[in-house]
Design an enzyme around this catalytic site. Sequence first.
Site, PDB file in Angstrom:
ATOM      1  CD  GLU A 108     -34.154  73.703  10.671  1.00 26.17           C
ATOM      2  OE1 GLU A 108     -34.271  74.247  11.792  1.00 26.17           O
ATOM      3  OE2 GLU A 108     -34.367  72.490  10.474  1.00 26.17           O
TER       4      GLU A 108
ATOM      5  CD  GLU B 231     -31.168  69.763  10.067  1.00 31.80           C
ATOM      6  OE1 GLU B 231     -31.923  69.552  11.040  1.00 31.80           O
ATOM      7  OE2 GLU B 231     -30.522  70.806   9.913  1.00 31.80           O
TER       8      GLU B 231
HETATM    9  O1  AHR Z   1     -30.369  68.532  13.888  1.00 31.23           O
HETATM   10  C1  AHR Z   1     -30.724  69.299  14.988  1.00 31.23           C
HETATM   11  C2  AHR Z   1     -31.276  70.651  14.600  1.00 31.23           C
HETATM   12  O2  AHR Z   1     -32.522  70.479  13.972  1.00 31.23           O
HETATM   13  C3  AHR Z   1     -30.488  71.448  13.602  1.00 31.23           C
HETATM   14  O3  AHR Z   1     -29.499  72.212  14.201  1.00 31.23           O
HETATM   15  C4  AHR Z   1     -31.518  72.341  12.990  1.00 31.23           C
HETATM   16  O4  AHR Z   1     -31.210  72.684  11.660  1.00 31.23           O
HETATM   17  C5  AHR Z   1     -32.813  71.568  13.117  1.00 31.23           C
HETATM   18  O5  AHR Z   1     -33.812  72.327  13.654  1.00 31.23           O
END
Ligand code: AHR
Length: 503
Positions: A174, A293
């Site tokens: 990210e 994610e």
């Molecule tokens: O999964 C939780 C968080 O969400 C992770 O650390 C990050 O990559 C995202 O913002």
Amino acid sequence: MSHQAAMIVDRDFVIGRVDDRLFGSFIEHLGRAVYGGIYEPGHPTADERGFRRDVLELVKALRVPIIRYPGGNFVSGYDWRDGIGPKEERKRRLELAWRTIETNQFGMNEFVDWCREAGSQVMWAVNLGTQGIDEARAAVEYANHPSGTYWSDLRVKHGYSKPHNIKVWCLGNEMDGPWQIGHKTAEEYGRLACETAKAMKWVDPSIELVACGSSGAGMPTFGEWEATVLDHTYEHVDYLSLHTYYGNPDNDTPLFLARSLQMDEFIRTVAAICDYIKAKKRSKKTIYLSFDEWNVWFHSHEQDKKLEPWQIAPPQLEDIYTMEDALVVGCMLITLLKHADRVKIACLAQLVNVIAPIMTENGGKAWAQTIYYPFLHASLHGRGNVLVPLIRSPKYDTKEVTDVPYLEAVAVHNEEAGEVTVFAVNRDLEKPLPLSVDLRGFGSCRVIEHLVLEHDDLKAVNDAQNPDRVRPHARSGAKADGSRLEAVLGKASWNVIRVKTGV
Ligand code: AHR
């Protein structure tokens, strides 16, 4: 339109073969995911390495082929070298992403061992926040080079004579997010990711690399970020990442259930951007997507704001999932399956305790949350060829998303097993939905089972006292007549209808 739905699939009309890694997950050094989750020396079920066997059993049942690690936001401040070598010499660090203390008692080698037990591959993320090319290439050398160099011999000295052979590596996490340690512009990140990718592949040309896409479709830089990053990295990376989390903070459940349509749009848009850069570069190569994610995340937001900083493994992001969250996760799984031609890796974020399908008590029990079940079903029965679903369904409107079909569905053909599995969510909160499926080209069929996840209370959850409050059950009544399947989907339900073909 009458209140019923129809679906046509044809055995020859294939979207794509499901890559096993679509059922991946994620473990971050965050909250109790590692400490108190997968690793808890002294727990009654812990083995000599401190791995909780009760948690491992729940993980193994999910057949998770790949697990992303060690972050997440955590990785952007992490020095992987802190997590190797004798445990008593490992440094305690202030962890700035989640404002905790990291003891480093668990690191690369422990995770590789744990993944081997879980039957999973490691997907390793390198730090491109506070670190760069040198630390990333050293990590590949430590993990994958056989021996005879400083880093590979150090791994041998640490007790691992054989290389770990970590195949998939993420180039940071990210990096478009201002919350990220070492946040970068697309130009800055694109250049760094390109040069890091080259060096990592020079160490081990067999690895695959994931470049960071936007941290969400709602980011102001979304679109431009992807294009710029790929402009720099196109020929050196294999995947671009997507992340998304949905929530229901205003208790608007019809809208919450419609969010997967936005996920669908997100995937289409990112694929189009990849192909735009492909065209611009006259490249023959296709960039695939790593949706590394995805989940529901919102229940724990308020609680997390109150947490005292600088604790070791405090409870963070401990969402307790409801029945309706499981429906959203089911819709998201169906959406991922529908893009099997392009999404090759996906990671349910996360796996244990932190926005996770598996919860534990420190020193106590482990149990499955509601969202465990759609993931379990999709992972067990969603491997094979995804068939193009032609769907006719009544629809509804919400204040943000319109034309939402009550039926969300997809079918997967497992040729080896001679089975087709239909995954279906009925988004209707009030009424059952009769479903008719035309299984063209499959000859005469027989229903093996119809599994359902449903509950009268959409806010019902599982917990340590009642771990089975929400769990799947078999439903009778689904019938196949020739190649036509008829079933009724209960209101607000997740359904898995397995059919034997050619009987
Ligand atoms: O999964 C939780 C968080 O969400 C992770 O650390 C990050 O990559 C995202 O913002």
